[in-house]
Design a protein around this motif. Structure first.
Motif, PDB file in Angstrom:
ATOM      1  N   THR A 159       0.251 -19.921  -1.328  1.00 13.13           N
ATOM      2  CA  THR A 159       1.040 -20.817  -0.481  1.00 13.13           C
ATOM      3  C   THR A 159       2.534 -20.571  -0.606  1.00 13.13           C
ATOM      4  N   TYR A 160       3.014 -20.327  -1.845  1.00 14.08           N
ATOM      5  CA  TYR A 160       4.460 -20.310  -2.066  1.00 14.08           C
ATOM      6  C   TYR A 160       5.039 -18.942  -2.393  1.00 14.08           C
ATOM      7  N   PRO A 163       3.970 -14.431   1.664  1.00 11.61           N
ATOM      8  CA  PRO A 163       4.618 -14.893   2.913  1.00 11.61           C
ATOM      9  C   PRO A 163       3.629 -15.198   4.030  1.00 11.61           C
ATOM     10  N   SER A 166       3.100 -21.336   6.478  1.00  9.59           N
ATOM     11  CA  SER A 166       4.272 -21.803   7.215  1.00  9.59           C
ATOM     12  C   SER A 166       5.021 -22.852   6.393  1.00  9.59           C
ATOM     13  N   ARG A 167       6.249 -23.163   6.814  1.00 11.37           N
ATOM     14  CA  ARG A 167       7.064 -24.123   6.064  1.00 11.37           C
ATOM     15  C   ARG A 167       6.417 -25.496   6.013  1.00 11.37           C
ATOM     16  N   TRP A 168       5.803 -25.949   7.109  1.00 13.57           N
ATOM     17  CA  TRP A 168       5.234 -27.296   7.109  1.00 13.57           C
ATOM     18  C   TRP A 168       4.021 -27.375   6.186  1.00 13.57           C
ATOM     19  N   ARG A 170       3.705 -25.580   3.386  1.00 14.30           N
ATOM     20  CA  ARG A 170       4.276 -25.609   2.048  1.00 14.30           C
ATOM     21  C   ARG A 170       4.794 -27.000   1.707  1.00 14.30           C
ATOM     22  N   THR A 171       5.458 -27.621   2.679  1.00 17.96           N
ATOM     23  CA  THR A 171       5.991 -28.964   2.451  1.00 17.96           C
ATOM     24  C   THR A 171       4.869 -29.977   2.256  1.00 17.96           C
ATOM     25  N   GLU A 249      19.120 -21.205   0.899  1.00 16.73           N
ATOM     26  CA  GLU A 249      17.713 -21.599   1.020  1.00 16.73           C
ATOM     27  C   GLU A 249      17.521 -22.744   1.992  1.00 16.73           C
ATOM     28  N   GLN A 250      18.607 -23.321   2.484  1.00 20.63           N
ATOM     29  CA  GLN A 250      18.518 -24.437   3.411  1.00 20.63           C
ATOM     30  C   GLN A 250      18.025 -23.926   4.782  1.00 20.63           C
ATOM     31  N   PRO A 251      17.123 -24.674   5.437  1.00 19.17           N
ATOM     32  CA  PRO A 251      16.665 -24.254   6.763  1.00 19.17           C
ATOM     33  C   PRO A 251      17.805 -24.313   7.766  1.00 19.17           C
TER      34      PRO A 251
END
Length: 257
Positions: A159-160, A163, A166-168, A170-171, A249-251
């Protein structure tokens, strides 16, 4: 960038992370980390001394000396390395996240390897001496812990680190990853305590209640494991010591207002 956080630059001019100001809160974190490492080293020293001095040392020949690898490797892997893996995101707060991820993963795979070898040592000893396998509560919970830990590692890496997710995703998965990581760690320490007590009752049942030196040593080992786990859990659950994302690292917000 947060106020007071200065970028670190290597000799070749490449950014290496960010430095965090030394505040009283950060000083407390550093002190606790030092205490944790001291407790971890003490636990490893005690389990090695116990098995070498009182239980006859180490071998790989199906005797009790082969079994002695089991408590040593479980303490090293499923307590010391596992605990340090949990703390990587607290210790390396100002380093690039990919490097921290890799270290987190490597520590966990090392812990898994130690635990697997520890299980092999136990099964070899039991099979060589005609002892039944998987009959005690300690063995049941211990095997469950190793299996859960392996699943946690596979899911976390896929997951982390890789690659694909997706970001969602992972969140969404992150709270469960953190929660079950701490639960498995607590179960690991509890299983160690059960195993230590079980071993003492098997070997010195007649003198344990008379405060035999071996029993006192192993009891102190158990207390050290509890303290180690307690401090790890305390640091891991403190939100003010949580690693903050670096600016890169900020989106990126691509929306147009």
């Amino acid at each position: 960038m947060e106020p007071g956080h200065k970028p670190l630059v290597d000799d070749d001019g490449i950014g290496a992370g960010y430095s965090y100001p030394r505040t009283p809160r950060m000083n407390v974190l550093l002190v606790l980390l030092g205490v944790i490492e001291a407790l971890g080293v003490a636990a490893i020293a005690m389990v090695c001394y116990w098995t070498a001095h009182y239980r006859g040392g180490f071998a790989w020949d199906g005797t009790g000396q082969e079994f002695n690898w089991h408590p040593v490797f479980m303490v090293v892997g499923m307590v010391f390395l596992y605990g340090n893996a949990i703390l990587t995101y607290r210790v390396f707060r100002d380093q690039v996240k990919l490097g921290v991820k890799i270290l987190h993963t490597v520590l966990q795979i090392a812990a898994l390897i130690f635990s697997i070898v520890a299980l092999v040592a136990t099964f070899d000893f039991h099979n060589a001496n005609g002892i039944a396998n998987m009959y005690s509560l300690h063995s049941w919970i211990g095997l469950i812990v190793v299996i859960l830990f392996a699943l946690q590692w596979v899911l976390g890496m896929s997951t982390y680190l890789l690659p694909f997710a997706s970001r969602w995703i992972r969140t969404l998965f992150m709270p469960y990853h953190r929660f079950f990581g701490l639960v498995i760690f607590a179960m690991s320490i509890a299983t160690c305590l059960m195993g230590l007590t079980e071993k003492l009752l098997f070997t010195i049942a007649d003198t344990y209640s008379s405060f035999a030196p071996e029993g006192i040593l192993v009891n102190c080992l158990g207390l050290t494991l509890v303290l180690f786990g307690g401090f790890v859990g305390y640091i891991a659950t403190r939100e003010d010591w949580k690693r903050q994302p670096l600016p890169e690292e900020q989106p990126i917000n691509m929306s147009i207002e």
